[in-house]
Scaffold this active site. Structure first.
Site, short mmCIF file in Angstrom:
data_model
loop_
_atom_site.label_atom_id
_atom_site.label_comp_id
_atom_site.label_asym_id
_atom_site.label_seq_id
_atom_site.Cartn_x
_atom_site.Cartn_y
_atom_site.Cartn_z
N ASP A 104 39.72 36.66 48.08
CA ASP A 104 38.44 37.35 47.83
C ASP A 104 37.32 36.33 47.70
OD1 ASP A 104 40.00 39.60 47.42
OD2 ASP A 104 40.04 39.31 45.25
N1 URA Z 1 44.85 38.75 44.56
C1 URA Z 1 43.56 39.09 44.35
O1 URA Z 1 43.28 40.00 43.57
N2 URA Z 1 42.62 38.40 44.99
C2 URA Z 1 42.87 37.38 45.83
O2 URA Z 1 41.94 36.78 46.39
C3 URA Z 1 44.21 37.05 46.05
C4 URA Z 1 45.18 37.75 45.40
#
Ligand code: URA
Length: 235
Positions: A104
């Site tokens: 993310d």
């Molecule tokens: N889990 C998440 O919530 N975000 C990420 O970027 C990777 C794994």
């Protein structure tokens, strides 16, 4: 057949303008003869091209890792946001590197890139179940109880996850720093799992995929994986 300058860029010799200078400086040979004309057509399967005396093998397979800082989106292009591609060296722009999976925008840490599509597919296929470990800073009422729930399978977006391995690294006022290891890679999985047990994630950093560790690579920096690290994904 392809243009010599394009072949040189694709081999990682440099950016288009660097390749122009490299050719002008007479550092390139084709079949043993110095060649300065970038528009000259070559067939990589037939011609031997060298740079500074070293043969170039065409587009080489690359697997690299980046320590992604927060604030960058995992995409090859984005009209509005800074992308992780901007953090990789310019000379690699023509190497067709793509992120393997995604982090993310707000998540930091280990992100792999490769130009080997088969390797990327293998790594991302659910049956492969590459373990991923995340340092996770959380806030919540009863962290001890929430951690117990995280250890059991739970339904996320209609899928049952395997239970996570969770270690409490340290207790903080109103929360904790956890090490959460999951076996799938569903979209925003760690944040969704934490939300499901009443924990709010304030910071998330991936520190391991399979046996490949982020280690002390500084934020925003990259490095190539070693042959041993690449082979470890096939075990
Ligand atoms: N889990 C998440 O919530 N975000 C990420 O970027 C990777 C794994």
């Amino acid at each position: 057949m392809e243009r010599l300058d394009k072949f040189l860029c694709g081999s990682g010799a440099g950016t288009r303008s660097q390749v122009k200078d490299i050719l002008k400086a007479g550092r390139v040979t084709v079949d043993g003869n110095p060649e300065k004309d970038g528009s000259r057509k070559i067939d990589p399967a037939v011609h031997t091209v060298t740079l500074d005396g070293q043969p170039l093998g065409g587009k080489r397979r690359m697997v690299v890792m980046l320590n992604k800082p927060a604030g960058y989106v995992t995409a090859t292009e984005d009209a509005a946001e800074k992308t992780v591609m901007e953090l990789l060296p310019e000379a690699w722009r023509h190497m067709d590197l793509r992120p393997v999976g995604r982090l993310d925008k707000a998540t930091e840490g280990l992100l792999l890139f490769t130009n080997d599509g088969a390797f990327a597919n293998r790594l991302m296929h659910p049956s492969h179940e590459v373990e991923k470990c995340y340092l996770t800073w959380v806030q919540g009422e009863d962290v001890g109880e929430a951690v117990e729930y995280l250890r059991y399978p739970m339904e996320i977006d209609g899928y049952m996850t395997r239970g996570a391995e969770v270690d409490i690294i340290s207790l903080l006022p109103g929360g904790a720093e956890l090490a959460i290891t999951i076996h799938e890679g569903r979209n925003r999985q760690v944040r969704k799992m934490c939300a499901a047990v009443g924990l709010r994630v304030t910071k998330l950093r991936r520190v391991r995929e399979g046996s490949v560790e982020l280690g002390d690579l500084p934020a925003g920096k990259w490095r190539s994986l070693t042959a041993e690290e690449i082979a470890s994904f096939d075990r």
